[in-house]
Design an enzyme around this catalytic site. Structure first.
Site, PDB file in Angstrom:
ATOM      1  N   ASP A   1      38.341  34.103  36.808  1.00  0.00           N
ATOM      2  CA  ASP A   1      37.813  35.246  37.229  1.00  0.00           C
ATOM      3  C   ASP A   1      39.112  35.655  38.354  1.00  0.00           C
ATOM      4  O   ASP A   1      40.097  35.199  38.831  1.00  0.00           O
ATOM      5  CB  ASP A   1      36.717  35.045  38.331  1.00  0.00           C
ATOM      6  CG  ASP A   1      35.784  36.387  38.351  1.00  0.00           C
ATOM      7  OD1 ASP A   1      36.382  37.501  38.416  1.00  0.00           O
ATOM      8  OD2 ASP A   1      34.552  36.348  38.809  1.00  0.00           O
TER       9      ASP A   1
ATOM     10  N   GLU B   1      29.156  42.479  44.548  1.00  0.00           N
ATOM     11  CA  GLU B   1      29.769  41.214  44.741  1.00  0.00           C
ATOM     12  C   GLU B   1      29.479  40.997  46.450  1.00  0.00           C
ATOM     13  O   GLU B   1      28.424  41.207  47.193  1.00  0.00           O
ATOM     14  CB  GLU B   1      31.218  41.188  44.655  1.00  0.00           C
ATOM     15  CG  GLU B   1      31.260  41.287  43.140  1.00  0.00           C
ATOM     16  CD  GLU B   1      32.594  40.855  42.591  1.00  0.00           C
ATOM     17  OE1 GLU B   1      33.454  39.712  43.131  1.00  0.00           O
ATOM     18  OE2 GLU B   1      33.257  41.340  41.545  1.00  0.00           O
TER      19      GLU B   1
END
Length: 838
Positions: free
Chosen positions: A325, A525
């Site tokens: 990621d 997020e």
């Protein structure tokens, strides 16, 4: 049927490459021992084929070490040009949430396709007689092709979990794949298989459920929708793209719901809860898996060899590749984003290195040459990446613009695609209350719709829509969308009634019924992480109460990325609907709320809660089968029109002490904190900073950069002769008490380019009086490229004549010429003797 692997030599090569690194890290430092034999076995999904493996072996034999290392790195399009890509020939590129052609997150689809052609040409260029290996382009198409204006935007996963319809999930995958193909991309970073155990997590809406049951049911369906069905001719054919199961593993169970945090579960719970979606995804043929930012019992997943290699690749038999990621490799102890060999050794095959690719490439190459990373490990990683490329048929495809569906932009938001999205909206809605069976509504009456969210398609779509945070989107940016208000208006007028939109709830003629739409602002997020589940804005509650007090029957429609404590709002509503984040097809709500003209039901409610609903704001971990399970509405709850929908008055005790507003926190996580706004200003224009990058004339540009996390800071660049400024402004506040209490203005920053001219820090009072302090000399003493912190005593501004009791701008910075500075946090702090007065 594709041929199975029969070549003994190739079998030995593959088995060797899968296990070659087992002696490198016999015991991982700080790791918790696991029992691989207790984890599920799978059929491996797609069988390894001798023909493909032979091609891979021949290609690897012809590759230089430099070319192999390059295959394992994925830069972001915002940080690399096609000409730079041509020099290195990396294995992939991605567009992050705020990355787009020319920095325009609402760039037309034509520009995306053109850029895809440019990167493709760079990847296969053989001017230097090197290997010609087409790149993969990865994108976050997580609720439709959500980076592209005009695409079909589906409900986020939390809403899809409420549908309990795997066939619908498969259709959504198919639609998304086809729309991704129009812009020449090959790979979406979906589905998210997080099992969300603490709803404070800012990514809760990316999960289908708190329970592994739904996640496991959906995993294979979405993978099949995106990729096609293994063993059939449609697997990875012209209508499909690569899928990516993420985030392996445990991201939905971190302590306190902290994004990128630490999951402290036992191995049994870790496996049974968070691992549930991966075996069905693998058996459905998923070709890539993304490692999680999070940790398990203190060890970062990007460096957890036991899970990435022993469990995922060896026990479960996953034979695709593992991608990292966003700079997640830099979070390992002793590592940074340009130097993290432990990730490769642990089983990461491709580094997501958006802006760190240059230094990472240099270090990885040196580490492979030195033997720090065994050559067998780099060859295994490259073999896995090439395997996926061959399975996709990438080597036989022309440039992106000449591939099937490329440039067929009429498929973006095509009528049959919108029909699937509208069905998803209808089936995701959960009816929580229906006092005296107020719903469904007859269209043949006067219906007032209130709340700014009712006519705000961007808000109903949420984060990961055009930009990372989903902010700054106007209805005009959704040419194929309808707001909730537009859908209700059409249904009511078609049925012979009258619909009125009044954001503030005003009316000239008393309506027969009112619908109030309200909810969370878009986020993504860690920007969405919370301390509790109390819904705090009062707009919706005030509207609901005003209608109730006027004797007007009222329906509350709540837009949110998680269940929240809204007992006062439910009490003030006669009917209450959890609509989640329904996407661009807001008319799906009217389909269920409004009867047909003849009085018959149009569509009934089908949605059932896939997340338990809290009765108190501090019930942040509330999951089915918990020993102390005590929800307001349990997992699986959801009324239909045939049910008794009456609900007794709910307690309005949140279970928490009231906390003061965070008026001392001005800027954090890359954004101004409400009620403050970040404003960019030049002599010719002024803009509120909602999306980055942002350009104002020639003088000022702003973009998001990384400090401690992805895009948690803003970089401001001055480059013109005229003056430019940034401001944090809002309604006037009184900071006189804070000034008398010797508090200081603290800002955490990094100098990226020293100033040419004086730099002024300023504040502005409500009467527009500006007080400024020259601080450029402070910056000249700082070393460039390092994050540091300064504290300026508030008394400095008071002594300079600022009216601290009436401040409308609490932080401003202005200069002219060239200067570049990045900020990660701006706040008021207690002066502990470190504050200065320049």
């Amino acid at each position: 049927m594709k041929r199975r692997l029969t070549n003994l030599t190739t079998i030995l090569i593959v088995l060797f490459s899968m296990t070659a690194c087992t002696e490198t890290l016999e015991k991982e430092e700080g790791s918790i021992p696991i029992n691989p034999e207790n984890w599920p076995l799978t059929n491996g999904g797609i069988p390894i084929e001798a023909e493909i493996e032979a091609k891979i072996s021949n290609l690897i034999a012809s590759m230089t070490l430099e070319e192999m290392v390059a295959q394992t790195i994925q830069p972001d399009i915002a940080s690399i040009t096609p000409s730079e890509f041509k020099k290195y020939k990396f294995g992939s590129v991605l567009n992050g949430g705020n990355s787009a052609p020319g920095g325009n997150v609402r760039a037309p689809a034509t520009e995306w396709l053109q850029l895809a052609d440019e990167f493709y040409a760079a990847s296969i260029d053989t001017d230097k007689n090197g290997a010609s290996i087409p790149l993969l382009w990865g994108t976050d198409a997580v609720h439709g092709h959500n980076n592209i204006v005009g695409a079909t935007i589906f409900p986020h996963n939390i809403g899809l979990g409420a549908t309990r319809n795997p066939d619908l999930i498969r259709k959504i995958g198919q639609v998304t794949a086809k729309e991704v193909k129009t812009t020449g991309m090959d790979w979406t970073f979906a589905p998210t298989l997080a099992v969300v155990r603490d709803d404070r997590w800012g990514r809760s809406y990316e999960g289908y459920s708190e329970d592994p049951e739904i996640v496991a049911d959906y995993a294979g369906a979405m993978v099949e929708g995106l990729q096609g069905i293994p063993g059939t001719d449609n697997f990875l054919d012209k209508e499909h793209v690569l899928a990516c199961a993420k985030h392996f593993l445990g991201d939905g169970g971190t302590q306190n719901g902290k994004d990128q945090g630490d999951n402290l579960d036992s191995e049994e719970d870790f496996r049974n809860h968070h691992g549930a979606g991966y075996p069905p995804a693998i058996e459905a043929g998923v070709q890539t898996v993304m490692a999680s930012f999070s940790s398990w019992n203190g060890q970062k997943m990007h460096g957890n060899k036991q899970l990435l290699t022993t469990v995922l690749k060896e026990r479960m038999g996953f034979n695709g590749f593992v991608v990292g990621d966003w700079n997640g490799h830099g979070q390992l102890p002793g590592a940074d984003k340009t130097n993290s060999p432990a990730c490769m050794i642990a089983g990461l095959d491709m580094y997501m290195a958006p802006d760190s690719w240059r230094g990472l490439y240099k270090n990885l190459l040196a580490q492979v040459k030195s033997g720090k990373i065994p050559k067998s490990r780099i060859e295994d990683a490259v073999r896995r990446i090439l395997r996926v490329k061959f399975r996709l048929g990438l080597f036989d495809l022309p440039k992106p613009s000449e591939r099937p569906f490329a440039g067929q932009f009429e498929l973006l938001g095509a009528p049959d695609h919108l029909k699937v999205a509208r069905q998803a909206v209808r089936e995701s809605l959960v009816l929580l209350k229906n006092q005296n069976k107020l719903l469904p509504l007859s269209p043949n009456q006067r219906i007032l719709v209130a709340g700014e969210a009712a006519n705000n398609i961007g808000k109903q779509c949420g984060g990961w829509t055009y930009s990372w945070q989903g902010t700054g989107n106007a209805n005009a940016h959704f040419p194929n969308g309808q707001s909730i208000w537009q859908g209700i208006q059409h249904a009511v007028e078609e049925g012979g009634g009258e619909a009125v939109f009044s954001p503030g709830g005003d009316y000239q003629q008393k309506p027969d019924v009112a619908i109030v739409v309200f909810g969370e602002q878009p986020y993504a997020e860690f920007m969405g992480d919370r301390e509790d589940l109390k819904f705090k804005p009062d707009e919706g509650l005030n509207l609901l109460k005003s209608f109730r007090d006027a004797g007007i029957p009222t329906i509350g429609i709540f837009l949110s990325g998680r269940p929240m404590w809204v007992n006062p709002e439910i009490n003030a509503s006669d009917a209450f609907v959890a609509a989640w984040l329904p996407g661009s097809q807001g008319a799906g709500i009217a389909d269920v709320l409004i009867n047909q003209a003849d009085g018959s039901i149009n569509f009934d409610f089908k949605g059932k809660l896939s997340f338990s609903w809290p009765g108190r704001a501090n019930q942040t971990k509330l999951n089915r089968n918990d020993s102390d399970y005590d929800p307001l509405f349990p997992y699986g709850y959801g009324l239909t029109y045939s049910d008794e929908g009456n609900l007794a008055q709910l307690s309005e005790d949140s279970g928490m002490e009231e906390q003061a507003d965070l008026k001392n926190l001005f800027f954090v996580k890359g954004n101004a904190q409400g009620p403050w706004k970040l404003i960019a200003k030049t002599e010719s224009e002024e803009k509120t900073v909602q999306d980055a990058p942002l350009q104002l004339a020639q003088e000022l540009s702003i973009k998001s950069v990384d400090h401690n996390a992805q895009e948690d800071a803003k970089q401001i660049n001055w480059q013109g002769e005229s003056q430019g400024a940034i401001l944090i402004s809002g309604l006037p506040v009184d900071l006189s008490r804070e000034t008398n209490g010797e508090m200081a203005l603290s800002f955490e920053y990094r100098i990226d380019k020293l100033p040419e001219n004086p730099v002024f820090l300023f504040m502005e009072s409500g009467d527009e009086k500006v007080t400024e302090i020259e601080i450029g000399k402070l910056f000249s003493k700082d070393s460039q490229g390092n994050w540091t912190k300064k504290e300026i005593s508030l008394s400095c501004f008071a002594e300079a004549g600022t009216d601290m009791s009436n401040l409308s701008t609490v932080f401003g910075l202005k200069t002219r010429g060239t200067f570049s500075i990045s900020f990660s946090k701006i706040e008021l702090v207690s002066n502990q003797g470190e504050a200065i007065c320049p």
